[in-house]
Design an enzyme around this catalytic site. Structure first.
Site, PDB file in Angstrom:
ATOM      1  N   ARG A 151       1.311  10.168   5.790  1.00 56.42           N
ATOM      2  CA  ARG A 151       1.398   8.747   6.103  1.00 56.42           C
ATOM      3  C   ARG A 151       2.689   8.094   5.587  1.00 56.42           C
ATOM      4  NH1 ARG A 151      -3.702   8.588   7.943  1.00 56.42           N
ATOM      5  NH2 ARG A 151      -5.496   8.853   6.571  1.00 56.42           N
ATOM      6  N   LYS A 159       0.852  -1.183   0.000  1.00 56.50           N
ATOM      7  CA  LYS A 159       0.000   0.000   0.000  1.00 56.50           C
ATOM      8  C   LYS A 159       0.891   1.237   0.000  1.00 56.50           C
ATOM      9  CE  LYS A 159      -3.557   2.463   2.575  1.00 56.50           C
ATOM     10  NZ  LYS A 159      -4.581   2.415   3.619  1.00 56.50           N
ATOM     11  N   LYS A 205      -2.198  -1.596  -3.827  1.00 63.19           N
ATOM     12  CA  LYS A 205      -3.044  -0.413  -3.779  1.00 63.19           C
ATOM     13  C   LYS A 205      -2.191   0.833  -3.858  1.00 63.19           C
ATOM     14  CE  LYS A 205      -5.984   2.040  -0.606  1.00 63.19           C
ATOM     15  NZ  LYS A 205      -6.433   2.198   0.728  1.00 63.19           N
ATOM     16  N   SER A 227     -10.102   5.625  -4.847  1.00 60.92           N
ATOM     17  CA  SER A 227     -11.031   6.735  -5.026  1.00 60.92           C
ATOM     18  C   SER A 227     -10.583   7.739  -6.082  1.00 60.92           C
ATOM     19  CB  SER A 227     -11.257   7.440  -3.686  1.00 60.92           C
ATOM     20  OG  SER A 227     -10.026   7.868  -3.130  1.00 60.92           O
ATOM     21  N   TYR A 272     -15.043   1.161  -6.937  1.00 62.08           N
ATOM     22  CA  TYR A 272     -16.274   1.947  -6.805  1.00 62.08           C
ATOM     23  C   TYR A 272     -17.117   1.849  -8.068  1.00 62.08           C
ATOM     24  CZ  TYR A 272     -13.465   3.606  -2.968  1.00 62.08           C
ATOM     25  OH  TYR A 272     -12.682   3.631  -1.846  1.00 62.08           O
TER      26      TYR A 272
END
Ligand code: PBG
Length: 326
Positions: free
Chosen positions: A219, A197, A250, A276, A315
């Site tokens: 992060r 990730k 991801k 997203s 999504y």
């Protein structure tokens, strides 16, 4: 191998029937997991600004969207809980009646066959928006965070989650979750590890959707540097060793090379998260009529599968499933 003019690649492209016969990758509704954002309250179905076609749902409205997904043949959903109250320790993440736990129970009651994957992380629940325990100086502590992640995953399993998916990127969390789940009798609950990730700008719209933007810093001390490939393979090898059942890469699109290498190197099922920002870019450009949104959506999903993903968290799931029906 034959050369031109004996070899003519266009011969097999001439009609849709030949194209169908030689098509190497096929998208199927079987490939999709649909992410859902769940909020407190009732009667809520609020569209997410940067993610048109995706919504905040209150628990009472979940059965309807689950029925819709099931009717389209979508095998599973990924749940994100968005609590009303956040605190330093993210305690709503592991509350027995937390928003995610309530959502899992509601979905399993409405449709026991729908696979429920839960995102195991603290950032939606902490007041500082980081994925774990933070010191007064703002350092994120790895090992104390593991205990909170264990509590979170266990509370999801007790609520009836079918798969838990840790997305925090702490070291050792897959092993910690496996041990905790096994000890409490959940040895049949698989772990889908957000293994590679990246610290990505593509999560922008999600942070609006989940209200989980870090209040200070970023992060990068736990998520991966987008520049790194070998490190992703090490992350995946470690998670596989710690007992992950499914590995995830991801985001997906800027990391198709990582998906391909993971596919070639590991025998575990591989998931890719079409995140997203990847979704929002398609929707924004399509709304401007700069691209054909449906066509680009299918091309993107096909490319993720061609790169080697067995399943895609997206999504677009319901929309793509609808197109695949015809
Ligand atoms: C929680 C989490 C994030 C996403 C999934 N789980 C946000 C983040 O790490 O900042 C992003 C999903 C998306 O952008 O669609 N840690």
């Amino acid at each position: 191998m034959a050369q031109f003019p004996v070899a003519r690649m266009r011969r097999l492209r001439a009609t849709e029937n030949t194209r169908r016969l030689v098509r190497e990758t096929r998208l199927s509704v079987d490939d999709f997991i649909y992410p859902l954002f769940v909020v407190e309250g009732s009667g809520v179905r609020r569209e997410i600004g940067a993610m048109p076609g995706n919504f905040h749902w209150s628990v009472d409205r979940l059965p309807a969207v689950i029925d819709e997904a099931a009717a389209l043949g979508v095998p599973g959903v990924l749940l994100f809980g968005i609590p009303d109250a956040k605190d330093e320790e993210g305690s709503e993440a592991y509350a027995e009646d937390g928003i995610a736990q309530k959502a899992v129970r509601a979905i399993k009651r409405a449709n026991p066959d729908m696979l429920v994957v839960t995102d195991v992380c603290l950032c939606e629940y902490t007041s500082h928006g980081h994925c774990g325990v933070v010191t007064p100086e703002g350092r994120l502590l790895n090992d104390p965070t593991l205990a909170l992640l264990q509590r979170t995953a266990l509370s999801h399993a007790r609520a009836g989650a079918d798969i838990v998916a840790p997305s925090d990127m702490m070291d050792g969390r897959v092993g910690a979750l496996r041990a905790a789940l096994d000890e409490q009798g959940f040895d049949q609950v698989p772990i889908m590890a957000y293994a590679a990730k990246y610290a990505s700008g593509f999560y922008g719209p999600f942070r609006e959707a989940a209200g989980s933007a870090p209040q200070f810093g970023d992060r990068r001390s736990y998520q991966m540097d987008p520049a790194n490939r070998r490190e992703a393979l090490r992350e995946m090898a470690l998670d596989a060793d710690e007992g992950a059942d499914i590995l995830m890469v991801k985001p997906a699109l800027s990391y198709l090379d990582i998906i391909r290498e993971a596919r070639d190197r590991f025998d575990l099922p591989l998931a890719a998260y079409n995140v997203s920002g990847e979704y929002s870019m398609v929707k924004a450009a399509a709304a401007n009529r700069w691209i054909d949104g449906e066509r680009i959506m299918m091309e993107i999903l096909t490319s993720i599968k061609r790169a080697g993903a067995d399943m895609i968290l997206t999504y677009h799931a319901l929309e793509a499933a609808r197109l695949l029906e015809h």
